[in-house]
Motif scaffolding. Structure first.
Motif, PDB file in Angstrom:
ATOM      1  N   ARG A  50       0.943  -1.351   0.049  1.00  0.00           N
ATOM      2  CA  ARG A  50      -0.111   0.016   0.001  1.00  0.00           C
ATOM      3  C   ARG A  50       1.050   1.182   0.111  1.00  0.00           C
ATOM      4  NH1 ARG A  50      -5.491  -1.641   1.115  1.00  0.00           N
ATOM      5  NH2 ARG A  50      -5.803   0.780   1.446  1.00  0.00           N
ATOM      6  N   ILE A  51       0.367   2.268  -0.624  1.00  0.00           N
ATOM      7  CA  ILE A  51       1.218   3.671  -0.891  1.00  0.00           C
ATOM      8  C   ILE A  51       0.424   4.508   0.451  1.00  0.00           C
ATOM      9  CG2 ILE A  51      -0.193   4.433  -2.780  1.00  0.00           C
ATOM     10  CD1 ILE A  51       2.239   6.318  -3.270  1.00  0.00           C
ATOM     11  N   GLY A  82       6.588   5.696   2.397  1.00  0.00           N
ATOM     12  CA  GLY A  82       6.954   4.702   2.171  1.00  0.00           C
ATOM     13  C   GLY A  82       6.727   4.517   0.402  1.00  0.00           C
ATOM     14  N   ALA A  83       6.526   5.644  -0.210  1.00  0.00           N
ATOM     15  CA  ALA A  83       6.235   5.765  -1.464  1.00  0.00           C
ATOM     16  C   ALA A  83       7.395   5.218  -2.383  1.00  0.00           C
ATOM     17  CB  ALA A  83       5.837   7.217  -1.836  1.00  0.00           C
ATOM     18  N   ILE A 104      -4.223   8.725   8.204  1.00  0.00           N
ATOM     19  CA  ILE A 104      -3.362   8.181   7.058  1.00  0.00           C
ATOM     20  C   ILE A 104      -4.205   7.746   5.772  1.00  0.00           C
ATOM     21  CG2 ILE A 104      -1.621   6.451   6.258  1.00  0.00           C
ATOM     22  CD1 ILE A 104      -0.555   8.326   8.449  1.00  0.00           C
ATOM     23  N   LEU A 105      -3.853   8.362   4.495  1.00  0.00           N
ATOM     24  CA  LEU A 105      -4.670   7.882   3.573  1.00  0.00           C
ATOM     25  C   LEU A 105      -3.782   6.834   2.901  1.00  0.00           C
ATOM     26  CD1 LEU A 105      -6.640   8.256   1.113  1.00  0.00           C
ATOM     27  CD2 LEU A 105      -5.060   9.993   0.060  1.00  0.00           C
ATOM     28  N   SER A 106      -4.461   5.471   2.494  1.00  0.00           N
ATOM     29  CA  SER A 106      -3.688   4.447   2.038  1.00  0.00           C
ATOM     30  C   SER A 106      -4.511   4.003   0.549  1.00  0.00           C
ATOM     31  CB  SER A 106      -3.610   3.272   2.770  1.00  0.00           C
ATOM     32  OG  SER A 106      -3.228   3.793   4.038  1.00  0.00           O
ATOM     33  N   ILE A 107      -3.490   3.579  -0.181  1.00  0.00           N
ATOM     34  CA  ILE A 107      -4.047   3.214  -1.728  1.00  0.00           C
ATOM     35  C   ILE A 107      -3.484   1.857  -1.749  1.00  0.00           C
ATOM     36  CG2 ILE A 107      -4.432   3.748  -4.283  1.00  0.00           C
ATOM     37  CD1 ILE A 107      -3.611   6.593  -3.299  1.00  0.00           C
ATOM     38  N   ARG A 110      -1.425  -2.631  -5.743  1.00  0.00           N
ATOM     39  CA  ARG A 110      -2.073  -3.474  -7.008  1.00  0.00           C
ATOM     40  C   ARG A 110      -2.889  -2.906  -7.968  1.00  0.00           C
ATOM     41  NH1 ARG A 110      -3.667  -9.731  -6.514  1.00  0.00           N
ATOM     42  NH2 ARG A 110      -1.641  -9.621  -5.758  1.00  0.00           N
ATOM     43  N   GLU A 111      -3.768  -2.224  -7.150  1.00  0.00           N
ATOM     44  CA  GLU A 111      -5.018  -1.476  -7.785  1.00  0.00           C
ATOM     45  C   GLU A 111      -4.508  -0.096  -8.515  1.00  0.00           C
ATOM     46  OE1 GLU A 111      -4.962  -3.201  -5.081  1.00  0.00           O
ATOM     47  OE2 GLU A 111      -7.087  -4.259  -5.074  1.00  0.00           O
ATOM     48  N   PHE A 112      -3.649   0.368  -7.581  1.00  0.00           N
ATOM     49  CA  PHE A 112      -2.950   1.686  -7.858  1.00  0.00           C
ATOM     50  C   PHE A 112      -2.187   1.569  -9.268  1.00  0.00           C
ATOM     51  CE2 PHE A 112       0.737   4.885  -7.274  1.00  0.00           C
ATOM     52  CZ  PHE A 112      -0.094   5.978  -7.152  1.00  0.00           C
TER      53      PHE A 112
END
Length: 227
Positions: A50-51, A82-83, A104-107, A110-112
């Protein structure tokens, strides 16, 4: 549980340049989560799946080195966490821990990346922002050279630039770091950090307050970094 709130794209530099249709495509992937002070967001060695971006609060990046922890940096609102590991598709090289209550915003990774593959212009915008992030990481590594006093001076000058609040002719840093956290940030022992901060307090260079630090003598810190 994830919190359903508007996604703060404009507050995150790496995402703020995205066009509306890119934001609309990315928004369903985003999740917000709250972390208490001291709670771990991810640990060193875990898969970078996750980013993350700091929305509220501050996060410290900690790496185990020689039997103790070293704080590599402190990240605040809008900054990615951690980008670089996510983009390079390697495990997180350090741990991320909430320094204070944080949102914290997380993405998901894999989907990103699947979204980026479909939107080449979106990829270009993000790569430009990531390049700047890598430059900041390299600068932080350079700041870990020299004597403990030199490194501490660089640390407080950087914190002053990033989060400092003018207070008359002085600068106030609203970040109540412990002596151990200062030692971890500049890569020295607790005893050295205590002695250094005590001397600076006595000399009026950096004054410790309950809610942070006051720097009445910015020029004195600058002179230490030029030696």
């Amino acid at each position: 549980m994830p919190i359903e709130v508007p996604i703060p794209f404009d507050a995150i530099p790496l995402l703020s340049a995205l066009k509306k249709d890119d934001r609309d495509a990315l928004a369903p992937l985003c999740r917000m989560r709250g972390y208490e002070k001291g709670e771990t967001i991810f640990q060193e060695g875990e898969p970078a799946d996750r980013i993350h971006f700091v929305h509220i609060g501050r996060v410290k990046i900690v790496k185990a080195a020689g039997g103790r922890d070293v704080i590599l940096e402190i990240l605040g609102p809008g900054e990615p966490v951690g980008a670089v590991a996510v983009f390079e598709r390697r495990p997180f090289p350090a741990s991320a821990i909430a320094l204070e209550p944080s949102g914290i915003l997380s993405i998901p990774e894999r989907e990103f990346f699947a979204l980026l593959e479909r939107r080449s212009e979106m990829m270009r915008h993000l790569l430009a922002g990531l390049t700047y992030r890598l430059m900041m990481v390299n600068k932080r590594i350079a700041d870990l050279t020299g004597s403990a006093e030199h490194r501490a001076a660089r640390l407080f000058l950087t914190l002053g630039d990033r989060v400092g609040i003018p207070r008359g002719n002085a600068t106030f840093i609203p970040l109540p770091l412990s002596r151990q956290e200062i030692a971890d940030l500049i890569g020295t022992t607790l005893e050295t950090a205590i002695r250094l901060m005590s001397r600076w307090q006595k000399d009026g260079i950096v004054e410790t307050e309950k809610s942070g630090f006051l720097i009445p003598a910015v020029d004195a810190l600058k002179s230490m970094t030029s030696e």
